[in-house]
Design a protein around this motif. Structure first.
Motif, PDB file in Angstrom:
ATOM      1  N   ALA A 283       0.885  -1.334   0.230  1.00  0.00           N
ATOM      2  CA  ALA A 283       0.056   0.063   0.024  1.00  0.00           C
ATOM      3  C   ALA A 283       0.769   1.564   0.084  1.00  0.00           C
ATOM      4  N   ASN A 284       2.330   1.142  -0.134  1.00  0.00           N
ATOM      5  CA  ASN A 284       3.112   2.525  -0.387  1.00  0.00           C
ATOM      6  C   ASN A 284       3.225   3.001   0.959  1.00  0.00           C
ATOM      7  N   ILE A 285       2.888   2.332   2.124  1.00  0.00           N
ATOM      8  CA  ILE A 285       3.020   3.109   3.563  1.00  0.00           C
ATOM      9  C   ILE A 285       4.519   2.970   4.057  1.00  0.00           C
ATOM     10  N   SER A 286       5.104   4.041   4.167  1.00  0.00           N
ATOM     11  CA  SER A 286       6.434   3.975   4.646  1.00  0.00           C
ATOM     12  C   SER A 286       6.474   3.517   6.101  1.00  0.00           C
ATOM     13  N   MET A 287       7.486   2.716   6.313  1.00  0.00           N
ATOM     14  CA  MET A 287       7.802   2.134   7.654  1.00  0.00           C
ATOM     15  C   MET A 287       9.306   2.427   8.085  1.00  0.00           C
ATOM     16  N   PRO A 288       9.562   2.860   9.135  1.00  0.00           N
ATOM     17  CA  PRO A 288      10.722   3.192   9.767  1.00  0.00           C
ATOM     18  C   PRO A 288      12.028   2.211   9.714  1.00  0.00           C
ATOM     19  N   GLU A 289      13.179   2.720   9.411  1.00  0.00           N
ATOM     20  CA  GLU A 289      14.194   1.561   9.269  1.00  0.00           C
ATOM     21  C   GLU A 289      15.187   2.208  10.198  1.00  0.00           C
ATOM     22  N   ASN A 290      16.313   1.336  10.682  1.00  0.00           N
ATOM     23  CA  ASN A 290      17.231   1.788  11.273  1.00  0.00           C
ATOM     24  C   ASN A 290      18.340   1.583  10.385  1.00  0.00           C
ATOM     25  N   THR A 291      19.020   2.646   9.795  1.00  0.00           N
ATOM     26  CA  THR A 291      19.953   2.563   8.882  1.00  0.00           C
ATOM     27  C   THR A 291      21.355   2.797   9.358  1.00  0.00           C
ATOM     28  N   LEU A 292      22.253   2.002   8.984  1.00  0.00           N
ATOM     29  CA  LEU A 292      23.721   2.302   9.464  1.00  0.00           C
ATOM     30  C   LEU A 292      24.611   2.612   8.247  1.00  0.00           C
TER      31      LEU A 292
END
Length: 296
Positions: A283-292
Protein backbone atom coordinates in the motif's frame (compact mmCIF):
# COMPACT_ATOMS: atom_id res chain seq x y z
CA UNK A 1 56.37 -89.55 89.78
CA UNK A 2 52.60 -90.06 89.80
CA UNK A 3 52.28 -86.99 91.95
CA UNK A 4 54.31 -84.97 89.43
CA UNK A 5 52.12 -86.15 86.48
CA UNK A 6 48.93 -85.22 88.28
CA UNK A 7 50.28 -81.71 88.93
CA UNK A 8 51.15 -81.28 85.20
CA UNK A 9 47.69 -82.46 84.13
CA UNK A 10 46.05 -80.07 86.57
CA UNK A 11 48.11 -77.16 85.19
CA UNK A 12 47.19 -78.05 81.59
CA UNK A 13 43.54 -78.25 82.55
CA UNK A 14 43.69 -74.86 84.22
CA UNK A 15 45.44 -73.32 81.18
CA UNK A 16 42.79 -74.76 78.86
CA UNK A 17 40.06 -73.31 81.08
CA UNK A 18 41.75 -69.91 80.85
CA UNK A 19 41.61 -70.00 77.01
CA UNK A 20 39.26 -67.25 75.68
CA UNK A 21 35.75 -68.27 74.63
CA UNK A 22 36.25 -66.82 71.15
CA UNK A 23 39.30 -69.03 70.54
CA UNK A 24 37.39 -72.01 71.82
CA UNK A 25 34.60 -71.28 69.33
CA UNK A 26 36.77 -70.79 66.24
CA UNK A 27 38.66 -73.97 67.09
CA UNK A 28 35.41 -75.88 67.23
CA UNK A 29 34.36 -77.27 63.77
CA UNK A 30 30.72 -77.23 64.79
CA UNK A 31 30.92 -73.46 65.17
CA UNK A 32 31.87 -73.02 61.49
CA UNK A 33 29.19 -75.43 60.38
CA UNK A 34 26.53 -73.47 62.29
CA UNK A 35 27.87 -70.16 60.94
CA UNK A 36 27.79 -71.42 57.34
CA UNK A 37 24.25 -72.73 57.76
CA UNK A 38 23.11 -69.42 59.24
CA UNK A 39 24.72 -67.37 56.46
CA UNK A 40 23.33 -69.64 53.76
CA UNK A 41 19.87 -69.47 55.29
CA UNK A 42 20.01 -65.65 55.55
CA UNK A 43 21.23 -65.29 51.96
CA UNK A 44 18.41 -67.47 50.68
CA UNK A 45 15.90 -65.49 52.73
CA UNK A 46 17.22 -62.18 51.39
CA UNK A 47 17.14 -63.43 47.78
CA UNK A 48 13.56 -64.65 48.15
CA UNK A 49 12.58 -61.42 49.91
CA UNK A 50 14.18 -59.32 47.15
CA UNK A 51 12.34 -61.32 44.48
CA UNK A 52 9.06 -60.88 46.35
CA UNK A 53 9.47 -57.11 46.69
CA UNK A 54 10.54 -56.80 43.05
CA UNK A 55 7.37 -58.59 41.94
CA UNK A 56 5.36 -56.46 44.37
CA UNK A 57 6.85 -53.26 42.91
CA UNK A 58 6.16 -54.37 39.33
CA UNK A 59 2.58 -55.28 40.24
CA UNK A 60 1.99 -51.96 42.00
CA UNK A 61 3.50 -50.05 39.08
CA UNK A 62 1.12 -51.75 36.65
CA UNK A 63 -1.83 -51.00 38.92
CA UNK A 64 -0.88 -47.31 39.10
CA UNK A 65 -0.45 -47.15 35.31
CA UNK A 66 -3.83 -48.80 34.81
CA UNK A 67 -5.59 -46.40 37.19
CA UNK A 68 -4.03 -43.30 35.61
CA UNK A 69 -4.92 -44.63 32.15
CA UNK A 70 -8.57 -44.88 33.22
CA UNK A 71 -8.41 -41.35 34.66
CA UNK A 72 -7.03 -40.02 31.38
CA UNK A 73 -9.83 -41.70 29.42
CA UNK A 74 -12.56 -40.44 31.75
CA UNK A 75 -12.04 -36.91 33.03
CA UNK A 76 -8.41 -36.19 33.86
CA UNK A 77 -6.09 -34.57 31.34
CA UNK A 78 -3.14 -36.51 29.96
CA UNK A 79 -0.58 -34.23 31.64
CA UNK A 80 -2.26 -34.44 35.04
CA UNK A 81 -2.62 -38.22 34.86
CA UNK A 82 1.12 -38.52 34.13
CA UNK A 83 1.86 -36.27 37.11
CA UNK A 84 -0.34 -38.37 39.42
CA UNK A 85 1.30 -41.55 38.14
CA UNK A 86 4.82 -40.21 38.76
CA UNK A 87 4.13 -39.08 42.32
CA UNK A 88 2.19 -42.22 43.21
CA UNK A 89 4.99 -44.45 41.92
CA UNK A 90 7.55 -42.46 43.93
CA UNK A 91 5.57 -42.78 47.15
CA UNK A 92 4.98 -46.49 46.52
CA UNK A 93 8.70 -47.07 45.82
CA UNK A 94 9.86 -45.28 48.99
CA UNK A 95 7.31 -47.18 51.09
CA UNK A 96 8.44 -50.57 49.73
CA UNK A 97 12.11 -49.59 50.11
CA UNK A 98 11.60 -48.75 53.79
CA UNK A 99 9.82 -52.05 54.50
CA UNK A 100 12.45 -53.97 52.51
CA UNK A 101 15.39 -52.47 54.40
CA UNK A 102 13.65 -53.09 57.72
CA UNK A 103 13.08 -56.77 56.92
CA UNK A 104 16.63 -57.27 55.57
CA UNK A 105 18.09 -55.86 58.77
CA UNK A 106 15.80 -58.11 60.81
CA UNK A 107 16.94 -61.19 58.88
CA UNK A 108 20.58 -60.25 59.46
CA UNK A 109 19.90 -60.06 63.17
CA UNK A 110 20.39 -56.33 63.52
CA UNK A 111 18.56 -54.84 66.53
CA UNK A 112 16.18 -52.76 64.44
CA UNK A 113 14.05 -51.76 67.41
CA UNK A 114 17.11 -50.58 69.27
CA UNK A 115 18.31 -48.67 66.23
CA UNK A 116 14.97 -46.92 65.86
CA UNK A 117 14.90 -46.11 69.56
CA UNK A 118 18.48 -44.88 69.47
CA UNK A 119 17.63 -42.69 66.50
CA UNK A 120 15.66 -40.51 68.89
CA UNK A 121 18.93 -39.33 70.42
CA UNK A 122 19.93 -37.42 67.31
CA UNK A 123 16.38 -36.89 65.96
CA UNK A 124 16.62 -33.16 66.67
CA UNK A 125 19.77 -32.77 64.59
CA UNK A 126 18.32 -35.00 61.90
CA UNK A 127 15.12 -32.96 61.89
CA UNK A 128 17.06 -29.73 61.47
CA UNK A 129 19.03 -31.24 58.60
CA UNK A 130 15.90 -32.63 56.96
CA UNK A 131 13.92 -29.41 57.08
CA UNK A 132 14.69 -28.73 53.43
CA UNK A 133 13.65 -32.24 52.40
CA UNK A 134 10.37 -32.05 54.32
CA UNK A 135 9.68 -28.63 52.82
CA UNK A 136 10.30 -30.03 49.33
CA UNK A 137 7.89 -32.93 49.90
CA UNK A 138 5.14 -30.74 51.38
CA UNK A 139 5.47 -28.19 48.58
CA UNK A 140 5.40 -30.92 45.95
CA UNK A 141 2.23 -32.32 47.50
CA UNK A 142 0.46 -28.96 47.36
CA UNK A 143 1.64 -28.39 43.79
CA UNK A 144 -0.24 -31.54 42.85
CA UNK A 145 -3.32 -30.85 44.99
CA UNK A 146 -3.66 -27.23 43.82
CA UNK A 147 -2.95 -28.22 40.20
CA UNK A 148 -0.40 -25.42 39.81
CA UNK A 149 1.12 -27.18 36.80
CA UNK A 150 1.33 -30.62 35.23
CA UNK A 151 3.88 -32.53 33.21
CA UNK A 152 3.99 -31.00 29.72
CA UNK A 153 2.89 -27.50 30.77
CA UNK A 154 4.88 -24.46 29.69
CA UNK A 155 5.82 -22.56 32.84
CA UNK A 156 8.10 -19.84 34.12
CA UNK A 157 9.63 -20.24 37.58
CA UNK A 158 11.83 -17.30 38.51
CA UNK A 159 14.45 -16.93 35.80
CA UNK A 160 13.76 -20.39 34.35
CA UNK A 161 11.23 -20.92 31.58
CA UNK A 162 10.39 -24.09 29.68
CA UNK A 163 8.30 -27.26 29.67
CA UNK A 164 7.70 -29.32 32.81
CA UNK A 165 9.41 -32.67 32.23
CA UNK A 166 9.00 -34.28 35.67
CA UNK A 167 7.37 -33.58 39.03
CA UNK A 168 8.86 -35.48 41.96
CA UNK A 169 8.45 -35.46 45.70
CA UNK A 170 11.63 -33.42 46.11
CA UNK A 171 12.42 -31.74 42.80
CA UNK A 172 10.72 -30.53 39.64
CA UNK A 173 12.47 -30.78 36.27
CA UNK A 174 11.92 -28.08 33.65
CA UNK A 175 13.41 -28.36 30.17
CA UNK A 176 14.32 -25.02 28.62
CA UNK A 177 13.90 -24.16 24.95
CA UNK A 178 17.60 -24.85 24.28
CA UNK A 179 17.30 -28.37 25.73
CA UNK A 180 18.74 -27.62 29.18
CA UNK A 181 17.16 -29.73 31.92
CA UNK A 182 16.79 -27.64 35.10
CA UNK A 183 16.39 -29.34 38.50
CA UNK A 184 14.47 -27.09 40.90
CA UNK A 185 13.89 -28.03 44.57
CA UNK A 186 10.17 -27.74 45.23
CA UNK A 187 10.71 -25.40 48.16
CA UNK A 188 12.20 -22.82 45.77
CA UNK A 189 9.01 -22.76 43.68
CA UNK A 190 7.18 -19.76 45.11
CA UNK A 191 5.69 -17.95 42.10
CA UNK A 192 4.76 -19.94 38.99
CA UNK A 193 3.66 -18.50 35.66
CA UNK A 194 1.72 -21.24 33.90
CA UNK A 195 1.49 -20.52 30.18
CA UNK A 196 -0.58 -23.61 29.43
CA UNK A 197 -3.86 -22.74 31.10
CA UNK A 198 -6.56 -21.17 28.97
CA UNK A 199 -6.26 -19.07 25.83
CA UNK A 200 -3.31 -16.74 25.29
CA UNK A 201 -3.23 -13.15 24.11
CA UNK A 202 -0.35 -11.66 22.17
CA UNK A 203 0.17 -8.09 20.95
CA UNK A 204 1.61 -7.02 17.59
CA UNK A 205 3.23 -3.61 17.91
CA UNK A 206 3.72 -1.82 14.58
CA UNK A 207 5.97 1.24 14.58
CA UNK A 208 4.96 3.95 12.12
CA UNK A 209 5.83 7.55 11.34
CA UNK A 210 3.56 10.04 13.16
CA UNK A 211 2.59 11.58 9.79
CA UNK A 212 1.28 8.20 8.52
CA UNK A 213 -2.37 8.09 7.41
CA UNK A 214 -3.94 6.12 10.29
CA UNK A 215 -7.22 5.49 8.43
CA UNK A 216 -5.33 3.90 5.55
CA UNK A 217 -3.33 1.73 7.95
CA UNK A 218 -6.55 0.61 9.66
CA UNK A 219 -8.10 -0.30 6.29
CA UNK A 220 -5.04 -2.38 5.34
CA UNK A 221 -4.97 -4.17 8.70
CA UNK A 222 -8.71 -4.84 8.56
CA UNK A 223 -8.41 -6.39 5.12
CA UNK A 224 -5.52 -8.62 6.20
CA UNK A 225 -7.52 -9.78 9.21
CA UNK A 226 -10.49 -10.56 7.00
CA UNK A 227 -8.41 -12.61 4.56
CA UNK A 228 -6.14 -14.41 7.01
CA UNK A 229 -8.44 -15.19 9.98
CA UNK A 230 -10.41 -18.04 8.28
CA UNK A 231 -7.14 -19.78 7.36
CA UNK A 232 -5.75 -20.00 10.92
CA UNK A 233 -7.47 -22.58 13.14
CA UNK A 234 -5.49 -21.60 16.25
CA UNK A 235 -7.25 -18.24 16.51
CA UNK A 236 -9.88 -18.15 19.24
CA UNK A 237 -11.50 -15.01 17.85
CA UNK A 238 -10.88 -12.43 15.16
CA UNK A 239 -7.95 -10.04 15.79
CA UNK A 240 -8.85 -6.88 17.67
CA UNK A 241 -7.43 -3.60 16.35
CA UNK A 242 -6.30 -1.48 19.30
CA UNK A 243 -4.99 1.29 17.07
CA UNK A 244 -2.44 4.01 17.86
CA UNK A 245 -1.57 4.11 21.54
CA UNK A 246 1.58 6.20 22.00
CA UNK A 247 4.40 8.13 20.37
CA UNK A 248 7.88 7.27 21.65
CA UNK A 249 11.24 8.38 20.28
CA UNK A 250 9.51 10.00 17.31
CA UNK A 251 7.61 6.82 16.32
CA UNK A 252 3.92 6.02 16.47
CA UNK A 253 2.98 2.67 18.05
CA UNK A 254 0.01 0.94 16.42
CA UNK A 255 -1.15 -2.30 18.07
CA UNK A 256 -3.30 -5.32 17.21
CA UNK A 257 -4.39 -7.94 19.78
CA UNK A 258 -4.50 -11.64 18.88
CA UNK A 259 -6.29 -14.25 21.02
CA UNK A 260 -5.01 -17.76 20.27
CA UNK A 261 -5.06 -21.29 21.60
CA UNK A 262 -2.48 -22.13 24.19
CA UNK A 263 1.00 -22.63 22.78
CA UNK A 264 0.17 -21.22 19.33
CA UNK A 265 0.58 -17.53 20.13
CA UNK A 266 4.09 -17.13 18.71
CA UNK A 267 3.36 -18.94 15.44
CA UNK A 268 0.14 -16.97 14.87
CA UNK A 269 1.90 -13.72 15.70
CA UNK A 270 4.60 -14.40 13.11
CA UNK A 271 2.00 -15.17 10.43
CA UNK A 272 0.00 -12.00 11.02
CA UNK A 273 3.06 -9.77 11.37
CA UNK A 274 4.42 -11.03 8.06
CA UNK A 275 1.08 -10.40 6.36
CA UNK A 276 0.76 -6.91 7.90
CA UNK A 277 4.21 -5.82 6.76
CA UNK A 278 3.67 -7.14 3.24
CA UNK A 279 0.28 -5.43 2.94
CA UNK A 280 1.59 -2.10 4.27
CA UNK A 281 4.50 -2.22 1.88
CA UNK A 282 2.16 -2.99 -1.02
CA UNK A 283 0.00 0.00 0.00
CA UNK A 284 3.10 2.25 -0.19
CA UNK A 285 2.97 3.06 3.51
CA UNK A 286 6.43 4.01 4.67
CA UNK A 287 7.87 2.09 7.60
CA UNK A 288 10.73 3.38 9.77
CA UNK A 289 14.12 1.71 9.33
CA UNK A 290 17.33 1.73 11.32
CA UNK A 291 20.01 2.64 8.80
CA UNK A 292 23.71 2.18 9.42
CA UNK A 293 26.15 4.38 7.46
CA UNK A 294 29.51 2.64 6.93
CA UNK A 295 30.97 5.24 4.54
CA UNK A 296 32.53 7.40 7.26
Amino acid sequence: MNKYNSIVNNNQQQNSNKEPLFLQQINNPQYWINLFNTLLSNVIKIILLSLFFWLLYKFGKRVVSRVTYNLRINTTSSNRSRTIATLTQNIYFYFLAFIYIYMVLSIMGAPVGTLITGAGIFSLALGLGAQGFVSDVVTGFFILVEQQFDVGDSVSVGDISGTVAYIGLRTTQIRSADGTLNYIPNRNITIVKNLSRGNMTTIIDLQLFPRTNIKQVTQVITQVNKDLTPKIADLVQAPQIIGPIDVQAGLLHYQISLSTKNGAQLAVKRQFLEAYLAALQQANISMPENTLDLTQ
